[in-house]
Design a protein around this motif. Sequence first.
Motif, PDB file in Angstrom:
ATOM      1  N   ARG A  79       9.759   2.715  -3.041  1.00  0.00           N
ATOM      2  CA  ARG A  79       9.312   4.021  -3.449  1.00  0.00           C
ATOM      3  C   ARG A  79       9.534   5.013  -2.159  1.00  0.00           C
ATOM      4  O   ARG A  79       8.687   5.791  -1.942  1.00  0.00           O
ATOM      5  N   TYR A  92      -0.600  12.235  -2.226  1.00  0.00           N
ATOM      6  CA  TYR A  92      -0.498  11.040  -3.088  1.00  0.00           C
ATOM      7  C   TYR A  92      -1.056  11.058  -4.452  1.00  0.00           C
ATOM      8  O   TYR A  92      -0.510  10.582  -5.479  1.00  0.00           O
ATOM      9  N   TYR A 142       0.763  -4.589 -10.649  1.00  0.00           N
ATOM     10  CA  TYR A 142       1.938  -3.760 -11.098  1.00  0.00           C
ATOM     11  C   TYR A 142       2.740  -4.174 -12.445  1.00  0.00           C
ATOM     12  O   TYR A 142       3.663  -3.810 -12.758  1.00  0.00           O
ATOM     13  N   HIS A 175      -5.718  -1.548 -11.981  1.00  0.00           N
ATOM     14  CA  HIS A 175      -5.232  -0.927 -10.637  1.00  0.00           C
ATOM     15  C   HIS A 175      -4.628   0.701 -11.136  1.00  0.00           C
ATOM     16  O   HIS A 175      -4.906   1.632 -10.386  1.00  0.00           O
ATOM     17  N   ASP A 315      -2.632  -4.407   3.478  1.00  0.00           N
ATOM     18  CA  ASP A 315      -2.390  -3.672   2.337  1.00  0.00           C
ATOM     19  C   ASP A 315      -0.956  -3.528   1.911  1.00  0.00           C
ATOM     20  O   ASP A 315      -0.590  -2.471   1.332  1.00  0.00           O
ATOM     21  N   THR A 320       1.934   2.952  -0.472  1.00  0.00           N
ATOM     22  CA  THR A 320       1.164   3.685   0.693  1.00  0.00           C
ATOM     23  C   THR A 320       0.946   2.838   1.870  1.00  0.00           C
ATOM     24  O   THR A 320       0.579   3.185   2.954  1.00  0.00           O
TER      25      THR A 320
HETATM   26  N1  DI6 Z   1      -4.797   1.535  -2.983  1.00  0.00           N
HETATM   27  C1  DI6 Z   1      -3.664   1.402  -2.359  1.00  0.00           C
HETATM   28  O1  DI6 Z   1      -3.727   1.789  -1.160  1.00  0.00           O
HETATM   29  C2  DI6 Z   1      -2.675   0.890  -3.086  1.00  0.00           C
HETATM   30  N2  DI6 Z   1      -3.318   0.383  -4.326  1.00  0.00           N
HETATM   31  C3  DI6 Z   1      -4.492   1.096  -4.400  1.00  0.00           C
HETATM   32  O2  DI6 Z   1      -5.342   0.781  -5.172  1.00  0.00           O
HETATM   33  C4  DI6 Z   1      -1.515   1.834  -3.265  1.00  0.00           C
HETATM   34  C5  DI6 Z   1      -0.504   1.371  -4.415  1.00  0.00           C
HETATM   35  C6  DI6 Z   1       0.423   1.894  -4.541  1.00  0.00           C
HETATM   36  O3  DI6 Z   1       0.629   3.266  -4.330  1.00  0.00           O
HETATM   37  O4  DI6 Z   1       1.658   1.563  -5.569  1.00  0.00           O
END
Ligand code: DI6
Length: 404
Positions: A79, A92, A142, A175, A315, A320
């Motif tokens: 991305r 974001y 995902y 998610h 992470d 992000t």
């Molecule tokens: N918090 C994050 O930092 C990631 N997921 C979440 O729950 C971000 C995931 C993404 O932007 O694909």
Amino acid sequence: MNAFDVSPSADGLWTDLRLASDASVQAAIVVAQGTVRWFGPRADLPATFASLPVHHGGDALVTPGLVDCHTHLVYGGQRANEFAMRLAGASYEEVARAGGGIVSSVRATREASEDELFASASHRLQSLLAEGVCAIEVKSGYGLALAHERKQLRVARRLAEAHCVTVRTTFLGAHALPPEYAGRNGDYIDLVCHEMLPALAAEGLVDAVDVFCERIAFSLEETERVFQAAKALGLPVKLHAEQLSDMGGAALAARYGALSCDHIEHLSQAGIDAMREAGTVAVLLPGAFYTLRDTMVPPIAALRAAGVPMAVSTDHNPGTSPVLSLLLMVNMACTLFRLTVPEAIAGVTVHAARALGLQKTHGAIAVGMPANFVLWDLKEAAELAYWFGQRPVRGVVRQGRVVL
Ligand code: DI6
Ligand code: FE
């Protein structure tokens, strides 16, 4: 053939090492059948071990194998376009609301085959392993449909097998809301709780359950429904909590005995108190903080004062935190969040292991634990935080094997 078949055993006496906790101490480790049999100052080594075959550490600094306790390693696509959008001023949340964000990775993940996902995740995993990671968490989230969440979790299990690394899988069905459920949050949470989670748990694919509790994701009530479903199946929970706002998620997670609350930039004192009571680990994710150019620093001083264990993780995810270096996170935890070097090292070892429920087998060099340790080409522990963008690894013993 997997990494074990080609890696020599680490059994024997490891000497010529120095302790990261006190670099002036010459240390020795005895490994037998892949397990630590003895560990301490070389001067105290019992004579019975002195005749074992010797592995010379070359005056390396030694730490426990690293643990990356929060990753979204398995996904399709990337991305970079959103990175550019955010540089041009979009937030974001704006990117997510415009149909980008998590949902765009969902599209790419659904389109990818299991083998394609395995290949791309393997490649990423290798970067982490080369830096001394010996255990890693991998989340789903995902796929957002049973078949695709299963595909992600199966890849996570295959990664463990192929790379001889401990992998803990976390089901993150909650998610984001998949596009086909737009406006039907409740129905989607029903699907997560009554179909996806029970099916995947029955297949042995789920070690823990996570939710993204946030304004742009799921509410406190929806989060609690998922936690109840996890509890009914006897699965531990964790939470993406208070990243963009204070939703009260940490206190809820603590009530369910959560292993960890992660991100927690906006964590309140009430949340901290609840986490301390429950023994919940605070997982700090400086890569996401940095990428989002966040300015709200997690309440480190208050967590420290309360004695809440703090872990540090990549992470790793395509939105992000596209970082593949846990040592860089050690650096950022110190520079951005003001952790001390010993705190940051504990954050990627002992506390990270606890955030995964792996404290009996990972995160420490201790008698009876599987041999997981890293030899570093360094003089003192502060260099682990100092040399960012470098990989000063001399050797890695993972699960009793010399893998590097
Ligand atoms: N918090 C994050 O930092 C990631 N997921 C979440 O729950 C971000 C995931 C993404 O932007 O694909
Ligand atoms: Fe995350």
